[in-house]
Design a protein around this motif. Structure first.
Motif, PDB file in Angstrom:
ATOM      1  N   LEU A   5       1.202  -0.692  -0.351  1.00 42.84           N
ATOM      2  CA  LEU A   5       0.264   0.030  -0.594  1.00 42.84           C
ATOM      3  C   LEU A   5       0.659   1.327  -0.196  1.00 42.84           C
ATOM      4  O   LEU A   5       1.927   1.187   0.949  1.00 42.84           O
ATOM      5  CB  LEU A   5      -0.544   0.350   1.449  1.00 42.84           C
ATOM      6  CG  LEU A   5      -1.929   0.941   1.033  1.00 42.84           C
ATOM      7  CD1 LEU A   5      -2.759   1.534   1.249  1.00 42.84           C
ATOM      8  CD2 LEU A   5      -2.345   1.460   3.306  1.00 42.84           C
ATOM      9  N   ASN A   6       1.121   2.144  -0.597  1.00 44.99           N
ATOM     10  CA  ASN A   6       1.274   3.160  -1.363  1.00 44.99           C
ATOM     11  C   ASN A   6       3.764   3.005  -0.740  1.00 44.99           C
ATOM     12  O   ASN A   6       3.343   3.530  -0.304  1.00 44.99           O
ATOM     13  CB  ASN A   6       1.131   3.993  -0.289  1.00 44.99           C
ATOM     14  CG  ASN A   6      -0.428   5.000  -0.459  1.00 44.99           C
ATOM     15  OD1 ASN A   6      -0.865   4.659  -1.261  1.00 44.99           O
ATOM     16  ND2 ASN A   6      -0.779   5.073   0.195  1.00 44.99           N
ATOM     17  N   SER A  12       1.122 -10.447   2.931  1.00 47.51           N
ATOM     18  CA  SER A  12       0.427 -11.612   1.759  1.00 47.51           C
ATOM     19  C   SER A  12      -0.950 -11.997   2.290  1.00 47.51           C
ATOM     20  O   SER A  12      -1.139 -12.494   2.762  1.00 47.51           O
ATOM     21  CB  SER A  12       1.907 -12.874   2.130  1.00 47.51           C
ATOM     22  OG  SER A  12       1.834 -13.262   0.442  1.00 47.51           O
ATOM     23  N   THR A  13      -1.333 -12.836   1.099  1.00 45.62           N
ATOM     24  CA  THR A  13      -2.374 -13.618   0.742  1.00 45.62           C
ATOM     25  C   THR A  13      -1.808 -15.096   0.935  1.00 45.62           C
ATOM     26  O   THR A  13      -3.042 -15.437   1.550  1.00 45.62           O
ATOM     27  CB  THR A  13      -3.247 -13.311  -0.738  1.00 45.62           C
ATOM     28  OG1 THR A  13      -1.887 -14.400  -1.843  1.00 45.62           O
ATOM     29  CG2 THR A  13      -3.118 -12.204  -1.424  1.00 45.62           C
ATOM     30  N   PHE A  39      -3.856  -4.059   8.061  1.00 45.94           N
ATOM     31  CA  PHE A  39      -2.701  -2.871   7.932  1.00 45.94           C
ATOM     32  C   PHE A  39      -3.095  -1.947   8.885  1.00 45.94           C
ATOM     33  O   PHE A  39      -3.955  -1.789   9.377  1.00 45.94           O
ATOM     34  CB  PHE A  39      -1.739  -2.026   6.746  1.00 45.94           C
ATOM     35  CG  PHE A  39      -3.307  -2.088   5.771  1.00 45.94           C
ATOM     36  CD1 PHE A  39      -3.372  -0.574   5.931  1.00 45.94           C
ATOM     37  CD2 PHE A  39      -3.808  -2.605   5.274  1.00 45.94           C
ATOM     38  CE1 PHE A  39      -4.904  -0.172   5.782  1.00 45.94           C
ATOM     39  CE2 PHE A  39      -5.377  -1.633   4.646  1.00 45.94           C
ATOM     40  CZ  PHE A  39      -5.273  -0.660   4.401  1.00 45.94           C
ATOM     41  N   ASP A  40      -1.702  -1.039   8.909  1.00 48.31           N
ATOM     42  CA  ASP A  40      -1.859   0.479  10.013  1.00 48.31           C
ATOM     43  C   ASP A  40      -2.405   1.363   9.038  1.00 48.31           C
ATOM     44  O   ASP A  40      -1.884   1.661   7.966  1.00 48.31           O
ATOM     45  CB  ASP A  40      -0.552   0.546  10.450  1.00 48.31           C
ATOM     46  CG  ASP A  40      -0.516   2.231  11.298  1.00 48.31           C
ATOM     47  OD1 ASP A  40      -1.342   2.713  12.092  1.00 48.31           O
ATOM     48  OD2 ASP A  40       0.389   1.941  12.288  1.00 48.31           O
ATOM     49  N   ILE A  51      -2.608   0.351  -4.396  1.00 46.35           N
ATOM     50  CA  ILE A  51      -2.798  -0.806  -3.509  1.00 46.35           C
ATOM     51  C   ILE A  51      -1.734  -2.169  -4.589  1.00 46.35           C
ATOM     52  O   ILE A  51      -2.126  -1.826  -6.284  1.00 46.35           O
ATOM     53  CB  ILE A  51      -4.084  -1.894  -3.036  1.00 46.35           C
ATOM     54  CG1 ILE A  51      -5.277  -0.882  -2.315  1.00 46.35           C
ATOM     55  CG2 ILE A  51      -3.781  -2.676  -2.994  1.00 46.35           C
ATOM     56  CD1 ILE A  51      -5.911  -1.216  -2.158  1.00 46.35           C
ATOM     57  N   GLU A  52      -0.619  -2.265  -4.907  1.00 47.45           N
ATOM     58  CA  GLU A  52       0.232  -3.150  -5.535  1.00 47.45           C
ATOM     59  C   GLU A  52      -0.207  -4.213  -4.949  1.00 47.45           C
ATOM     60  O   GLU A  52      -0.310  -5.399  -4.067  1.00 47.45           O
ATOM     61  CB  GLU A  52       1.304  -2.677  -5.253  1.00 47.45           C
ATOM     62  CG  GLU A  52       1.905  -1.238  -5.692  1.00 47.45           C
ATOM     63  CD  GLU A  52       3.309  -1.033  -5.561  1.00 47.45           C
ATOM     64  OE1 GLU A  52       4.040  -1.265  -6.552  1.00 47.45           O
ATOM     65  OE2 GLU A  52       3.793   0.133  -4.547  1.00 47.45           O
ATOM     66  N   LEU A  53      -0.846  -5.013  -6.064  1.00 42.76           N
ATOM     67  CA  LEU A  53      -0.157  -6.887  -5.894  1.00 42.76           C
ATOM     68  C   LEU A  53       0.318  -7.399  -7.390  1.00 42.76           C
ATOM     69  O   LEU A  53       0.621  -6.996  -8.067  1.00 42.76           O
ATOM     70  CB  LEU A  53      -1.895  -7.381  -6.544  1.00 42.76           C
ATOM     71  CG  LEU A  53      -3.151  -6.796  -6.018  1.00 42.76           C
ATOM     72  CD1 LEU A  53      -4.654  -7.261  -6.623  1.00 42.76           C
ATOM     73  CD2 LEU A  53      -3.526  -6.963  -4.353  1.00 42.76           C
TER      74      LEU A  53
END
Length: 81
Positions: A5-6, A12-13, A39-40, A51-53
């Motif tokens: 995130l950012n 991880s999934t 997440f914080d 959001i990066e996957l």
């Protein structure tokens, strides 16, 4: 699949089930998978957030298709931007 995130890794999934979704295999049914990543909230900022996957794959059929990503706040904890 790794999630950031950012630009900050948030988790991880874990392993995802093998399905025929990437090559539209009509013989096998696709699996609906839901994963929660906590997440914080301080990683979020006003305006656009990214959001990066990242899925580490071995072949083109080892991928993920998704309809949407959902962001929820924990109603038990106050959100302070």
């Amino acid at each position: 699949m790794d999630v950031a995130l950012n630009g900050q890794p948030i988790g991880s999934t874990g392993e995802l089930p093998e399905s025929g979704v990437m090559h539209r295999d009509g013989i096998r049914a696709t699996a609906l998978v839901e994963r929660d990543l906590k997440f914080d909230a301080s990683l979020l900022h006003p305006g656009e957030n990214v959001i990066e996957l990242t899925k580490h794959v071995r072949t083109w059929t080892d991928g993920v298709l998704y309809d949407y990503l959902r962001l929820e706040l924990d109603s038990e904890r106050p959100f302070v931007p």
